[in-house]
Write an enzyme that holds these catalytic residues in place. Structure first.
Site, PDB file in Angstrom:
ATOM      1  N   THR A 238       0.852  -1.205   0.000  1.00 20.26           N
ATOM      2  CA  THR A 238       0.000   0.000   0.000  1.00 20.26           C
ATOM      3  C   THR A 238       0.883   1.248   0.000  1.00 20.26           C
ATOM      4  O   THR A 238       0.695   2.166  -0.811  1.00 20.26           O
ATOM      5  CB  THR A 238      -0.913   0.013   1.251  1.00 20.26           C
TER       6      THR A 238
ATOM      7  N   GLY B   5       5.398  -8.091   2.044  1.00 18.57           N
ATOM      8  CA  GLY B   5       5.988  -9.218   2.776  1.00 18.57           C
ATOM      9  C   GLY B   5       4.979 -10.279   3.179  1.00 18.57           C
ATOM     10  O   GLY B   5       5.215 -11.473   3.021  1.00 18.57           O
TER      11      GLY B   5
ATOM     12  N   THR C 122      13.024   5.269  11.271  1.00 19.16           N
ATOM     13  CA  THR C 122      13.845   4.166  11.770  1.00 19.16           C
ATOM     14  C   THR C 122      13.425   2.852  11.116  1.00 19.16           C
ATOM     15  O   THR C 122      12.233   2.538  11.047  1.00 19.16           O
ATOM     16  CB  THR C 122      13.697   4.057  13.302  1.00 19.16           C
TER      17      THR C 122
ATOM     18  N   CYS D 169     -15.519  -5.346   2.480  1.00 20.07           N
ATOM     19  CA  CYS D 169     -16.704  -5.966   3.063  1.00 20.07           C
ATOM     20  C   CYS D 169     -16.641  -5.779   4.567  1.00 20.07           C
ATOM     21  O   CYS D 169     -15.660  -6.138   5.190  1.00 20.07           O
ATOM     22  CB  CYS D 169     -16.667  -7.442   2.696  1.00 20.07           C
TER      23      CYS D 169
HETATM   24  N1  PMP Z   1      -1.831  -4.638  -4.008  1.00 26.45           N
HETATM   25  C1  PMP Z   1      -2.407  -5.842  -4.097  1.00 26.45           C
HETATM   26  C2  PMP Z   1      -2.641  -6.437  -5.446  1.00 26.45           C
HETATM   27  C3  PMP Z   1      -2.761  -6.543  -2.947  1.00 26.45           C
HETATM   28  O1  PMP Z   1      -3.339  -7.736  -3.035  1.00 26.45           O
HETATM   29  C4  PMP Z   1      -2.517  -5.946  -1.686  1.00 26.45           C
HETATM   30  C5  PMP Z   1      -2.914  -6.652  -0.408  1.00 26.45           C
HETATM   31  N2  PMP Z   1      -4.263  -7.028  -0.373  1.00 26.45           N
HETATM   32  C6  PMP Z   1      -1.902  -4.685  -1.646  1.00 26.45           C
HETATM   33  C7  PMP Z   1      -1.583  -4.069  -2.822  1.00 26.45           C
HETATM   34  C8  PMP Z   1      -1.594  -4.030  -0.339  1.00 26.45           C
HETATM   35  O2  PMP Z   1      -0.515  -4.685   0.238  1.00 26.45           O
HETATM   36  P1  PMP Z   1      -0.096  -4.457   1.763  1.00 26.45           P
HETATM   37  O3  PMP Z   1      -1.053  -5.272   2.561  1.00 26.45           O
HETATM   38  O4  PMP Z   1       1.306  -4.968   1.827  1.00 26.45           O
HETATM   39  O5  PMP Z   1      -0.178  -3.006   2.046  1.00 26.45           O
END
Ligand code: PMP
Length: 374
Positions: free
Chosen positions: A72, A201, A242, A327
């Site tokens: 994200t 991760g 950090t 949801c």
């Molecule tokens: N992009 C996609 C295609 C995802 O499936 C997800 C997680 N659902 C994310 C971005 C977000 O990843 P994160 O949980 O590491 O922020």
């Protein structure tokens, strides 16, 4: 406990990774930027070793990896980070697909609010974006194209290789959200010509809260993004703060394990899919998304005449899976991904996203009994 079948939302941490993370928490607790003592140096070495591991898996130089809190944040940094550059050079046309994760769509819409022209590409009912649909939209002032590698609701693999190949010949930045594909389709990632790549991760059994943005250099220069926060020189100034050393070490170790154990993962996850399809062969269902371009660890499926919400409430005690869309317990929102694919409303309301791992203990007995009982 219910059977956990929501690996695409978050995969449980690998026990070997957990041991390594715990070891680092207990022994390597210095600040990776402390210059005045050995604890800082030890933490820095752990971070740089982890950076090198991830870079090598992707065929990159270690200075091209920026650690973040997850995909994200990486997506936001890649897209919002271009705001100033786009305005300064007068390139304000941006392209993405309608089936991206919200962490791509919402920053893209933010740029639109700031005066950018946003173009959305729609897949057909197979859930795949067509290469020509992307390439035919590019213009002289196209700044950025962002296309995900694997869709998180359908598991459908998008053609990022040919898109990257063509965009690399033009002066257009290409960002790929590889949250669902890193560790699973590394070969394609190594062969794809992108400028920015988002990684997560916890989809590969590393801890939650860690990810990375790969910023590939072109003629020694990284993509022209600005940081989203200020206040430190960590991560070459792109992501101050950090560093979470144990999470970074866990991420790198999980990435290494997924690279080394890729064949076993593929074989095991595919066997689970085949077993599942075999158990439901007498039932009435449709698979959403082209199965020929789908990861082996996920299926998006609609059992005809059976609403997904009723499956969730009836089987809450037995299984954990989802419909892959936003949801909440009080409020059901139909999947925008399946809607963008043009699927019928009843099929969308019946859709279940089931996803598993290499060692998942999958037992579909209760599930099948319930579906049959309806
Ligand atoms: N992009 C996609 C295609 C995802 O499936 C997800 C997680 N659902 C994310 C971005 C977000 O990843 P994160 O949980 O590491 O922020």
């Amino acid at each position: 406990m219910p059977v956990y079948l929501d690996y695409c939302a978050s995969a449980p941490i690998d026990q070997r990774v957990l041991s390594e993370v715990t070891r680092i928490f207990m022994n390597v607790y210095g600040n990776a930027d402390s210059r005045t003592h050995l604890f800082g140096l030890q933490a820095k070495e752990t971070v740089e070793k982890s950076r090198r591991t991830i870079a090598e898996i992707l065929g990159l130089d270690k200075s091209e990896i920026i650690f973040t809190s997850g995909a994200t944040e990486s997506n936001n940094l890649a897209i919002l980070g271009l705001l100033e550059y786009g305005l300064n050079i007068g390139k304000k046309h941006i392209i993405t697909s309608a089936i991206e994760h919200k962490s791509v769509l919402e920053p893209m819409h933010y740029l639109k609010k700031k005066g950018f022209e946003l173009e959305l590409i729609y897949p057909d009912s197979s859930g795949r974006i067509k290469v020509e649909d992307v390439l035919s939209r590019t213009k002289k002032d196209t700044l950025l194209v962002s296309i995900m590698h694997v869709n998180n609701e359908t598991g459908v693999i998008q053609p990022i290789e040919p898109i990257g190949e063509e965009l690399s010949k033009q002066d257009i930045l290409f960002h790929v959200d590889a949250a669902q594909s890193f560790g699973k389709l590394n070969g394609i990632l190594r062969n794809t010509k992108y400028n920015m790549l988002s990684l997560s991760g916890h989809k590969i059994q590393a801890p939650q809260g860690i990810g990375a943005l790969a910023l590939k250099r072109k003629k020694y220069k990284r993509p022209p993004i600005n940081p989203l926060f200020y206040g430190g020189q960590q991560e070459y100034g792109f992501r101050p703060g950090t560093l979470p050393v144990p999470l970074i070490a866990g991420f790198a170790y999980a990435a290494l394990l997924s690279e080394q154990e890729k064949n076993v993962w593929e074989k095991n996850t595919m066997a689970i899919k085949e077993q599942f399809l075999n158990t439901i062969k007498d039932l009435r269902y449709v698979i959403n998304g082209d199965p020929n371009y789908c990861l082996p660890n996920i299926i998006n499926i609609s059992f005809l005449g059976i609403d997904s919400e009723s499956v969730f409430s009836a089987l809450r005690g037995d299984y954990a899976f989802s419909n892959g869309s936003a949801c909440t317990s009080s409020n059901y929102v139909p999947s925008y991904v399946l809607t963008a694919m043009g699927l019928r409303e009843d099929i969308i309301n019946q859709a279940l996203r089931i996803s598993w791992g290499s060692n998942s203990n999958v037992e579909f007995k209760r599930f099948i009994e319930y579906i049959k009982s309806i």
